[in-house]
Design an enzyme around this catalytic site. Sequence first.
Site, mmCIF file in Angstrom:
data_model
loop_
_atom_site.group_PDB
_atom_site.id
_atom_site.type_symbol
_atom_site.label_atom_id
_atom_site.label_comp_id
_atom_site.label_asym_id
_atom_site.label_seq_id
_atom_site.Cartn_x
_atom_site.Cartn_y
_atom_site.Cartn_z
ATOM 1 N N ASP A 149 0.770 12.513 -1.770
ATOM 2 C CA ASP A 149 0.110 11.162 -2.126
ATOM 3 C C ASP A 149 0.331 10.709 -3.267
ATOM 4 O O ASP A 149 1.387 11.113 -4.225
ATOM 5 C CB ASP A 149 -1.340 11.732 -1.723
ATOM 6 N N HIS A 195 -4.039 3.915 10.434
ATOM 7 C CA HIS A 195 -4.780 2.570 10.671
ATOM 8 C C HIS A 195 -5.196 1.748 9.484
ATOM 9 O O HIS A 195 -5.577 0.742 9.681
ATOM 10 C CB HIS A 195 -6.344 3.361 11.118
ATOM 11 N N ARG A 249 -2.801 12.036 8.938
ATOM 12 C CA ARG A 249 -4.194 11.996 9.173
ATOM 13 C C ARG A 249 -5.008 10.678 8.559
ATOM 14 O O ARG A 249 -4.976 10.614 7.608
ATOM 15 C CB ARG A 249 -5.149 13.395 8.561
ATOM 16 N N GLY A 282 -1.858 12.814 2.254
ATOM 17 C CA GLY A 282 -3.031 13.698 2.369
ATOM 18 C C GLY A 282 -4.130 13.894 1.497
ATOM 19 O O GLY A 282 -4.800 14.750 1.560
#
Length: 460
Positions: free
Chosen positions: A290, A360, A356, A268
């Site tokens: 993180d 990707h 979030r 995050g």
Amino acid sequence: MATPLSALANLITTNVAALEAAYAEKGATFPSLNDPFQPTPLDFDPTLGPTKALIVAAAAQILATVRSPVEMLQEYSPGMYFTTTLGFVVDVNIPEILNEGGPEGVHVKDISAQNGIDPSYIARILRFLATRHIFREVSPDRFANNRISSLLYKNKNLAAIKADPEARFDEAPMAGFISSSADEALISSVHFSEFVQNPTKAAAAFNIGLKTEAKMWEWYEEPGNEWRARRFAAAMAFGIGRYPGKVFVDGVGADNLKDGDVVVDVGGSVGSCTLQLYKAAPNLNYVVQDLDKQIVAAAGFWQESAPEAVPSGRVKLQGRKVSLCGVQIINYHLPYTAHNFFTPQPVKGAAVYFLRVVIHDWPDHDAKTILQHLRDAASETSKLVIFDTLAYHVCEDTVTETEAPKAPAPFPLLGNLGIGGAGFDTQLDIQVSSAYVFLYRFKWAGISTDVESFQWQRTD
């Protein structure tokens, strides 16, 4: 039937009229490009998004249609100078100097006196950008900020920037994004073609350009890159601003969670998305995870944004146990100093695990590892929420795009609305391919361009 060119013109005329009517209904006029950006609720009204997208898509296609193909390619091929000049003006604090000069502007000689750059270079660079509607030339060699360039302002004056240069991007996500794009992203892009033609040479173009075997996240952790990690953390806050907070609140189903339920923001960064959730649902408990430097930066972010959240225990920052700015960063999983999502998930049985724009960044095998650790930690009632973007085909596709279908584009627009609909997403696709890994097309059931949540069953 209208010709393509007249159809494009009609799309612009019709949608501009609708946009101006929406502003007039609120007693406002659409902002001028010449004025600095002063955000209003209308600027972020999701109901106006499709109208703006159609205008941008049609305007871009008119340019591509009417302009000479030679001129189009001449504009696009040296596009690196757009990135370079934007990075330059951010690095030498030109937006801050112009901000102090007001609408009358500042002469390049006066800009030079404050940042030490040759005025002839300043004039040429600002003229290059002003020609493309970033900054404006008020009179010969006198420049001022406009609606676009004002977003490059770091929200600090020159004295504050010089007093603490490492913190210069802390309150300026767009400036941080631009600076990062003109630094490690630009260096990586030079080797993009080389890498794609020979992907066995390195893990990514980033590794060739930066001469490192480390992944980008590991590179940020290396000595000497502290300021880059801090800049990257600030830039990530820019991404959250692209979407209304309601998207995330609805995505995790905050209204259906019980008091004290735990929501884990995996990867995050500083927790900018969690902040949106916390403001909407302060009765829940949140964990931001993180790597170390991101979590250290998160301490200052939360102290500034919601100083009561961490001390109250409602928000926990998962990293090393130190005190920064009076905020304790809690270590939940000794002996690690921060959570790496390639290791087992330390928070068991959370109500929601939330990712979030994380998936990707990784190829299929790594993404599956990340999700497997979450599944292993989950209870039977845990929910996984992924917010990410699918790269739609440019053409219409009613066969494969069934999980997240999009509305048909009006004639003669591109199926994905070109830069009006997929400009940033396609750019991001290439950027992450260059900086992290060359991604495979990755689709998980339940993921769409909006937040989509789904439950899964554990199998032991």
